[in-house]
Design a protein around this motif. Structure first.
Motif, PDB file in Angstrom:
ATOM      1  N   PRO A   1       5.346   1.457   1.044  1.00  0.00           N
ATOM      2  CA  PRO A   1       6.422   2.322   0.516  1.00  0.00           C
ATOM      3  C   PRO A   1       5.990   3.784   0.420  1.00  0.00           C
ATOM      4  O   PRO A   1       4.835   4.089   0.096  1.00  0.00           O
ATOM      5  N   LEU A   2       6.932   4.648   0.681  1.00  0.00           N
ATOM      6  CA  LEU A   2       6.701   6.082   0.515  1.00  0.00           C
ATOM      7  C   LEU A   2       6.760   6.444  -0.967  1.00  0.00           C
ATOM      8  O   LEU A   2       7.662   5.975  -1.696  1.00  0.00           O
TER       9      LEU A   2
ATOM     10  N   ASP B   1       3.287   9.582   8.297  1.00  0.00           N
ATOM     11  CA  ASP B   1       2.116   9.661   9.177  1.00  0.00           C
ATOM     12  C   ASP B   1       1.016   8.696   8.747  1.00  0.00           C
ATOM     13  O   ASP B   1       0.176   8.301   9.558  1.00  0.00           O
ATOM     14  N   GLN B   2       0.995   8.325   7.482  1.00  0.00           N
ATOM     15  CA  GLN B   2      -0.047   7.438   6.975  1.00  0.00           C
ATOM     16  C   GLN B   2       0.270   5.966   7.219  1.00  0.00           C
ATOM     17  O   GLN B   2      -0.565   5.099   6.949  1.00  0.00           O
ATOM     18  N   ALA B   3       1.477   5.637   7.736  1.00  0.00           N
ATOM     19  CA  ALA B   3       1.878   4.249   7.965  1.00  0.00           C
ATOM     20  C   ALA B   3       1.026   3.621   9.063  1.00  0.00           C
ATOM     21  O   ALA B   3       0.605   4.293  10.011  1.00  0.00           O
TER      22      ALA B   3
ATOM     23  N   GLY C   1       6.416   2.104 -10.795  1.00  0.00           N
ATOM     24  CA  GLY C   1       5.322   2.441 -11.699  1.00  0.00           C
ATOM     25  C   GLY C   1       4.109   2.981 -10.942  1.00  0.00           C
ATOM     26  O   GLY C   1       3.472   3.965 -11.368  1.00  0.00           O
ATOM     27  N   ARG C   2       3.791   2.334  -9.807  1.00  0.00           N
ATOM     28  CA  ARG C   2       2.659   2.788  -8.999  1.00  0.00           C
ATOM     29  C   ARG C   2       2.940   4.174  -8.414  1.00  0.00           C
ATOM     30  O   ARG C   2       2.042   5.036  -8.354  1.00  0.00           O
ATOM     31  N   CYS C   3       4.163   4.387  -7.961  1.00  0.00           N
ATOM     32  CA  CYS C   3       4.531   5.698  -7.403  1.00  0.00           C
ATOM     33  C   CYS C   3       4.449   6.783  -8.466  1.00  0.00           C
ATOM     34  O   CYS C   3       3.946   7.903  -8.210  1.00  0.00           O
TER      35      CYS C   3
ATOM     36  N   THR D   1       0.839  -1.198   0.000  1.00  0.00           N
ATOM     37  CA  THR D   1       0.000   0.000   0.000  1.00  0.00           C
ATOM     38  C   THR D   1       0.874   1.248   0.000  1.00  0.00           C
ATOM     39  O   THR D   1       1.705   1.435   0.897  1.00  0.00           O
ATOM     40  N   LEU D   2       0.692   2.087  -1.021  1.00  0.00           N
ATOM     41  CA  LEU D   2       1.484   3.309  -1.109  1.00  0.00           C
ATOM     42  C   LEU D   2       1.055   4.312  -0.041  1.00  0.00           C
ATOM     43  O   LEU D   2      -0.136   4.431   0.279  1.00  0.00           O
TER      44      LEU D   2
END
Length: 560
Positions: A493-494, A444-446, A543-545, A438-439
């Protein structure tokens, strides 16, 4: 070894030598009788008393005399004559007889060792018949000549038996680790360790290792065009057609040496030199030492000196290159099968008695790994074939004159399946879902934002760079974090993390793994690692990032 003990470059193989095609000088007196024991000087003693006990008394003296005269012809290697005597002894013990008739020949052919070398035994009987025509009848010779050849057993190279086929990468690595650990902890001598490592690195036969001399360890400055430049080991060949009669009469096989083996050879040289000078009571020059074996033992040196000076009444210094000083092939074989942890170069009262060590446990069988020189040869050949070494190069490297014997190493369904998978991977990648994490746009979103242990970092140029967080609350057993994390569904991942640097590092490592095999690599003889799954996962993440960043950019533009 340092320059002081390095031999001059080995003579080119194509030097003009008008005497090169003549028959090698005979090794006369290699066999003799001591009562009813046939002695192979410096090698074996065959007790024939019981085997000969049922023969007609008139046959025994003739058999003994003509057996020695047959070996004196030197049509075969001394070891081949030894095999003949051993097979003859086995057949006579299994089927006692008073004479050699067709009935006994038929029974003897059921003994595998006799049947396997029946043509050699036929040559001996013909040799004997020419000189004593009453020793065997014609029907017995016809039966021996007309019998079918011995069927060869299935080749281990084609076997899937985990105790006979080549070692897996994991087994090979485990074995290598135990060999070094035994040496580092003082459980095995320099000599035993070096013998095992030479077998693992070069896959040479026990007789080639046993026949090595100190002078076969050289440093080539380029003057020898037939050898690699730098540190070189020259293995005496074996099983060459037309060159299997004399000791070290075959062609030499030059190979590069890595520093770890070179340094170990230097230590072995120092220990061997001390052994020779102490046991022989002589101060030897470098040139004299080059004639002596790289591997030896106190018993072997003392026995050889007694045979040379005592029985043969020859000059010791003029016969330092004698085969007698060398370890027997069987001694090297038992070291390679881990049956013995000796002989060593220790001598006198300071001699160390090393306890027997065991190979590691095989993960395939759950039992102690079965190690033989043949398995090691098959393993090394398979490793090189999988590295992409062409068939003709592998044939040359292993000392084969024919490529046909190596075809089996390239008939590798498992490797073919891996290559097929590698070829199909790009097409199947969208369905493989290599990256399932999950990106997150910020820490803070972790899921575990407040847990510092959840942070995953990547080391690059001496700096630690955060690439994301782990959303799993249990201990992860991976040992190469964060690379495997890219394939984990708990990885967060960030979006702005340096994932491209992770990909660059992975691709560099994969390229290094796939480069052509270099003989004499690092101490840990490397086996290729397949990083393709990790590379696909990181690419998928990038690619997702990129897609996320592009979407964020569009949203920001529309808000303006």
């Amino acid at each position: 070894m340092n320059g002081k003990i390095s031999l001059p470059a080995h003579p080119p193989l194509f030097d003009l030598d008008l005497n090169r095609t003549t028959r090698p000088s005979a090794q006369c007196g290699a066999f003799y009788w001591d009562g009813d024991t046939c002695v192979q000087i410096g090698q074996n003693r065959f007790n024939m008393e019981k085997a000969l006990s049922n023969l007609n008394p008139t046959l025994v003296p003739s058999l003994k005399h003509h057996l020695i005269s047959f070996t004196a012809q030197c049509d075969y290697a001394p070891a081949s004559y030894g095999n003949l005597i051993s097979a003859f002894r086995k057949a006579l013990l299994t089927y006692p007889t008073s004479s050699f008739d067709s009935c006994w020949i038929a029974k003897a052919l059921t003994v595998p060792t006799f049947h396997r070398i029946k043509n050699r035994i036929l040559c001996f009987f013909l040799h004997w018949l020419e000189r004593d025509n009453v020793m065997i009848d014609q029907s017995a010779l016809s039966l021996l000549n007309g019998s079918a050849a011995h069927l060869s057993a299935p080749r281990n190279v084609l076997s899937d038996d985990p105790n006979k086929s080549w070692l897996t990468n994991e087994e090979y690595d485990d074995l290598l680790s135990v060999v070094w650990n035994n040496y580092d902890s003082g459980k095995s001598s320099t000599q035993v360790t070096l013998i095992k490592l030479l077998s693992m690195q070069y896959a040479r036969r026990p007789v080639q290792i046993a026949n090595l001399k100190i002078g076969d360890i050289q440093e080539n400055d380029g003057s020898d065009k037939m050898s690699p430049i730098g540190k070189v080991i020259l293995f005496p060949g074996s099983k060459d057609k037309g060159a299997e009669i004399g000791f070290r009469d075959s062609k030499f096989e030059p190979h590069s040496m890595a520093d770890h083996l070179w340094n170990l050879c230097h230590l072995q040289y120092l220990e061997a030199r001390a052994l020779y000078e102490e046991t022989l009571g002589l101060s030897l020059t470098d040139d004299q030492l080059k004639k002596l074996p790289l591997f030896c033992s106190e018993f072997r040196v003392r026995q050889s000196r007694q045979l040379i000076e005592g029985q043969n009444r020859l000059s010791l210094l003029r016969n330092l290159d004698s085969e007698l000083f060398h370890l027997r092939r069987e001694s090297v074989s038992k070291i390679l099968t881990w049956e013995n942890n000796f002989p060593t170069c220790e001598y006198g009262e300071a001699k160390i008695k090393y306890s027997l060590q065991q190979p590691p446990t095989s993960p395939r069988t759950g039992r102690t790994m079965v190690v033989t020189a043949t398995r090691m040869r098959h393993t090394r050949a398979r490793q090189l074939a999988r590295q992409g070494v062409p068939l003709h190069m592998l044939s040359h490297w292993l000392g084969h004159t024919s490529e046909q014997t190596l075809v089996a190493y390239y008939n590798d369904p498992a490797e073919q399946a891996r290559q097929l998978d590698e070829t199909m991977a790009p097409a199947l990648a969208p369905f493989a879902m290599a990256f399932t994490g999950t990106l997150i746009d910020s820490a803070d979103q972790a899921t575990r934002a407040n847990d510092q242990t959840s942070k995953l970092e990547f080391a690059r140029a001496g700096l630690l760079k955060t690439v994301g967080h782990c959303g799993k609350f249990s201990f992860c057993a991976t040992t190469s974090v964060p690379i495997p994390c890219y394939r984990c569904r708990y990885f967060e991942p960030l979006v702005d993390a340096p994932h491209q640097e992770v990909l660059d590092a992975l691709e560099q490592r994969q390229t290094a793994e796939q480069q052509a095999f270099k003989i004499g690599g690092l101490r840990n003889i490397l086996i290729p690692i397949d990083l393709s799954a990790d590379i696909r996962a990181v690419k998928s993440c990038i690619g997702r990032c990129n897609a996320r960043n592009a979407r964020n950019a569009r949203n920001a533009a529309s808000e303006k």
